[in-house]
Design an enzyme around this catalytic site. Sequence first.
Site, PDB file in Angstrom:
ATOM      1  N   GLN A 190       0.850  -1.183   0.000  1.00 13.61           N
ATOM      2  CA  GLN A 190       0.000   0.000   0.000  1.00 13.61           C
ATOM      3  C   GLN A 190       0.889   1.238   0.000  1.00 13.61           C
ATOM      4  O   GLN A 190       1.662   1.470   0.928  1.00 13.61           O
ATOM      5  CB  GLN A 190      -0.913   0.033   1.223  1.00 13.61           C
ATOM      6  CG  GLN A 190      -1.901   1.197   1.182  1.00 13.61           C
ATOM      7  CD  GLN A 190      -2.679   1.355   2.468  1.00 13.61           C
ATOM      8  OE1 GLN A 190      -2.104   1.632   3.513  1.00 13.61           O
ATOM      9  NE2 GLN A 190      -3.983   1.167   2.395  1.00 13.61           N
ATOM     10  N   TYR A 200      -6.174  10.830   3.795  1.00 15.21           N
ATOM     11  CA  TYR A 200      -4.748  10.977   3.571  1.00 15.21           C
ATOM     12  C   TYR A 200      -4.577  11.994   2.427  1.00 15.21           C
ATOM     13  O   TYR A 200      -5.540  12.580   1.967  1.00 15.21           O
ATOM     14  CB  TYR A 200      -4.131   9.625   3.221  1.00 15.21           C
ATOM     15  CG  TYR A 200      -3.863   8.738   4.423  1.00 15.21           C
ATOM     16  CD1 TYR A 200      -4.845   8.501   5.385  1.00 15.21           C
ATOM     17  CD2 TYR A 200      -2.632   8.118   4.602  1.00 15.21           C
ATOM     18  CE1 TYR A 200      -4.599   7.693   6.486  1.00 15.21           C
ATOM     19  CE2 TYR A 200      -2.374   7.295   5.694  1.00 15.21           C
ATOM     20  CZ  TYR A 200      -3.368   7.089   6.642  1.00 15.21           C
ATOM     21  OH  TYR A 200      -3.122   6.293   7.731  1.00 15.21           O
ATOM     22  N   ALA A 252      -9.823  -7.683   7.280  1.00 14.42           N
ATOM     23  CA  ALA A 252      -8.798  -7.082   8.131  1.00 14.42           C
ATOM     24  C   ALA A 252      -8.909  -7.616   9.557  1.00 14.42           C
ATOM     25  O   ALA A 252      -8.156  -8.481   9.977  1.00 14.42           O
ATOM     26  CB  ALA A 252      -8.904  -5.566   8.100  1.00 14.42           C
ATOM     27  N   ARG A 253      -9.891  -7.089  10.328  1.00 12.06           N
ATOM     28  CA  ARG A 253      -9.990  -7.452  11.741  1.00 12.06           C
ATOM     29  C   ARG A 253     -10.162  -8.950  11.961  1.00 12.06           C
ATOM     30  O   ARG A 253      -9.584  -9.519  12.896  1.00 12.06           O
ATOM     31  CB  ARG A 253     -11.155  -6.697  12.388  1.00 12.06           C
ATOM     32  CG  ARG A 253     -10.889  -5.222  12.604  1.00 12.06           C
ATOM     33  CD  ARG A 253     -12.133  -4.494  13.099  1.00 12.06           C
ATOM     34  NE  ARG A 253     -13.175  -4.436  12.073  1.00 12.06           N
ATOM     35  CZ  ARG A 253     -14.366  -3.892  12.250  1.00 12.06           C
ATOM     36  NH1 ARG A 253     -14.683  -3.370  13.430  1.00 12.06           N
ATOM     37  NH2 ARG A 253     -15.255  -3.856  11.278  1.00 12.06           N
TER      38      ARG A 253
END
Length: 394
Positions: free
Chosen positions: A103, A173, A348-349
């Site tokens: 990433q 971002y 993800a989690r």
Amino acid sequence: MTTTSPPDVLAPARLGPITLRNRIIKSATFEGRTPGALVTDELIEFHRRPAAGGVGMSTVAYCAVAPEGRTEHGQLWMRPEALPGLRRLTDAIHAEGAAASAQLGHAGPVANEKSTGFPALAPSRSFNPMSMRTIRAASVDDIARITRAHGTAAELAVEAGFDAVEIHFGHNYFASSFLSPKLNRRKDAYGGSLANRARVVRDTARAVREAVGDRIAILAKLNMDDGVPGGFWVDEAIQVAQWLEADGSVDALELTMGSSLLNPMYLFKGDAPIREFAAAMPQPVRLGVQLLGKQFIHAYPYRDLFMLGEARQVRSAVGLPLVLLGGVTDRAGMDTAMAEGFEFVAMARALLREPDLVNRIAEDARTRSLCIHCNKCMPTIFSGARCVLVERSV
């Protein structure tokens, strides 16, 4: 009349110029395992485990394209000195049969300049509640430099053995902050209309494509909704997705939401671990989180596939392969995503809780994730991302 069956999420699939062994991607989760901004054995093991556990690709996060593009000083940034470690990392992922993605991004206004030692940059002058400092507006030269840095970082990713890169266009971002009308109050060619606000995103994606061609796959993580009044929303996200598709600069989009700067929990849904966040922060930020955390760290009810409603709107408007993120925890959810026309899913989690979850689902489609969405994993990014409900082993 003929009908086409949805693809099997566990079967091999093409992603740009590469083939993944299945359609399940470990999404980017900042690991907190790069002191000195270099790869460590802990970081390698963090990604080796889900690779061994069956994912098709593991995404390394966060690979900043410049030293001031880190959110804090310990994050990895792409430079020649990082290549030997990155090569060891991609070799370890490949040895388990998975692909490796990096990433790439620039934190922009999310950066904590007190930690990084470099000025944070935003589209317009603003205030960062985490660093308690004013963020300066990026100059046109800054924008050009950061755009070029993405291309250079992508070239380094190829050299390091990555199969793909994911450009970070989410969570406010740098590039995402330009998309946001709430954060971008510029009067020049990078502000105002959506076409102007999207210039950073489009130019960055083009720079990456020009740098790597078709040697590796290019994904982009694109916000659909900032989760704040006056922010970027799905109607504009659809247009940006259509522009990226027309540009031919990316092979797939991973759809996301939320603002790390203004509403971080909007991405995650579930409990808001304010006490744990406060404990992870230095003073005086700790006191601020204790006193005002409920105004900044909001709890949202969790449900499986919680981004599907917004993502479905993007799916209906573009032909690009799309990655569905958010509440993907079991085979039923994965099959729903495939039936809805998404080519890949991201987790993800659930993989923090059980790195071998994909293999277990492959063995028994009735397998359920043990993740309880307490989100206490989130503050652990400052000390090594992990599920707090299991003993730390990496």
